[in-house]
Enzyme design. Structure first.
Site, short mmCIF file in Angstrom:
data_model
loop_
_atom_site.label_atom_id
_atom_site.label_comp_id
_atom_site.label_asym_id
_atom_site.label_seq_id
_atom_site.Cartn_x
_atom_site.Cartn_y
_atom_site.Cartn_z
N THR A 284 10.88 64.53 -6.77
CA THR A 284 11.36 63.68 -5.69
C THR A 284 11.56 64.50 -4.42
OG1 THR A 284 12.41 62.27 -7.32
CG2 THR A 284 13.11 61.98 -5.06
N LYS B 205 33.31 73.07 -0.55
CA LYS B 205 34.57 73.36 0.17
C LYS B 205 35.45 72.12 0.23
CE LYS B 205 32.24 76.52 3.37
NZ LYS B 205 31.91 76.71 4.78
N HIS C 31 17.35 54.26 -8.17
CA HIS C 31 16.39 55.26 -7.68
C HIS C 31 15.23 54.50 -7.02
CE1 HIS C 31 14.02 58.74 -7.24
NE2 HIS C 31 14.07 59.24 -8.46
#
Ligand code: NCD
Length: 367
Positions: A55, A83, A132
């Site tokens: 993909t 983070k 998808h």
């Protein structure tokens, strides 16, 4: 026609828009040179928070073959997500750098969240075990090329129908066509989610049957869509090991299939299709993978409004624009632990279908 839109579900485009996209794909395959500079000064961001070969690389190859450039990351470890940055903030920043973004994320509904906060078109390249849609574009294009129609088809879906997002998206897309019968071939533990069954039941032209026996099911299908058991979605490795070899398509089983049946697979294949099947002319999964790049070229061109000339959608430079990102109200919760709203608690809860269904992941919600 698709200029500036997002692709989160395959049905975000009408059947007419899909046909136009496939006609454009035909043209690109016939004369790729004519599109080699269509996206010359444009940038695609590929935000892959989850592994991918086909993909991501087919998106990147597609943009490069259109003359555009690509930036992004191939795993979440190299993004600011580590983070603690919210997806909403990440996509806002990416909107300043790129003109279009393809996102893959393990959380169900993540691409929808990105689209809500983005200033550039967002393409869902896979959101957890949910959807998808660009794989579905590839699947549909292959069906169109090999069967010549989207109606009057019996489609067998085999393997991990619970976590296989390509299966959910394909069913979702095919439910709009006439006289489609789905044969659902899976162990009881890996059956399709309830929301997908509800979609089939609500579609006037569609029906389904459940047949856990591939040997008998293969005799009636026009298309056999094989899938791998999705190891990364299992909470218990023991359960994965118990189910991983549930179905193996081999040449003996192929003998019972119709002479014009086609076998599709979104790839990667682990062991659910033996190598000898590759030589059978009915095995279409490699050509299906090749079509993927061309379909994505057509998609990028269309979303950027560059089908017939220079792109008209441009990212970057949006200093004045602001975004809403309200805090959760804490009264309604999505039951699905894999839903993006349970992973990123800065997201507001969003519901649809009269408040019964989570807008991000399609799971039933509870008060
Ligand atoms: C699929 C996916 O990522 O859901 N792969 C792909 O994009 N072609 C199928 C899979 O991983 O099994």
């Amino acid at each position: 026609m698709l200029r500036g839109k997002n692709l989160i579900y395959p049905t975000d485009f009408t059947v007419e828009q899909l046909e136009a996209l496939f006609c454009l794909t035909d043209k690109i395959i016939a004369r790729p040179d004519q599109y080699a500079n269509s996206c010359n000064d444009k940038i695609l961001a590929t935000l892959f928070f989850e592994p991918s070969t086909r993909t991501r690389l087919s998106f990147e190859a597609a943009m490069q073959r259109l003359g555009g450039k690509v930036l992004g990351f191939a795993d979440s470890a190299s993004s600011s997500a580590t983070k603690g940055e919210s997806l909403a903030d990440t996509i806002r920043m990416i909107s300043c750098y790129a003109d279009i973004a393809a996102i893959r994320h393990p959380a169900e509904g993540a691409a929808h969240v990105a689209a809500l906060h983005s200033f550039i078109p967002v393409i869902n390249a896979g959101d957890g075990g949910h959807q998808h849609p660009t794989q579905t574009l590839t699947d549909l294009y292959t069906i169109r090329a090999k069967k010549g129609r989207f109606h009057d088809l019996t489609i067998g879906l085999c393997g991990d129908l619970k976590y296989g997002r390509t299966v959910h998206s394909l069913i979702h897309a095919m439910c709009r066509y006439e006289n489609i019968h789905f044969v659902l071939i899976s162990p009881p533990e890996l059956q399709v989610p309830d929301y997908v069954i509800r979609e089939i039941e609500a579609a006037p032209g569609c029906s389904y049957s459940v047949d856990p026996d591939l040997d008998s099911a293969i005799r009636q299908v026009d298309i056999l869509y094989m899938t791998r058991v999705q190891r990364e979605r299992f909470s218990s490795q023991e359960e994965y090991l118990r189910l991983k070899d549930s179905y193996i398509l081999d040449t003996q089983k192929m003998q019972n299939a119709k002479p014009d049946m086609i076998v599709l697979h979104p790839m990667p294949i682990v062991n659910e299709i033996t190598g000898a099947v590759d030589e059978d002319p009915r095995a279409c999964y490699f050509v299906q993978a090749q079509y993927g790049m061309y379909v994505r070229m057509a998609l990028i061109l269309s979303l950027l409004g560059a089908e017939d000339g220079p792109a008209t959608v441009c990212g970057g430079r949006m200093f004045e624009k602001t975004c809403q990102n309200p805090r959760p109200n804490g009264t309604v919760h999505c039951k699905n632990p894999k839903c993006v709203s349970n992973l990123d608690l800065t997201l507001p809860i969003r519901v649809k279908d009269g408040g019964k269904v989570c807008e991000y992941c399609d799971a039933a919600i509870e008060e």
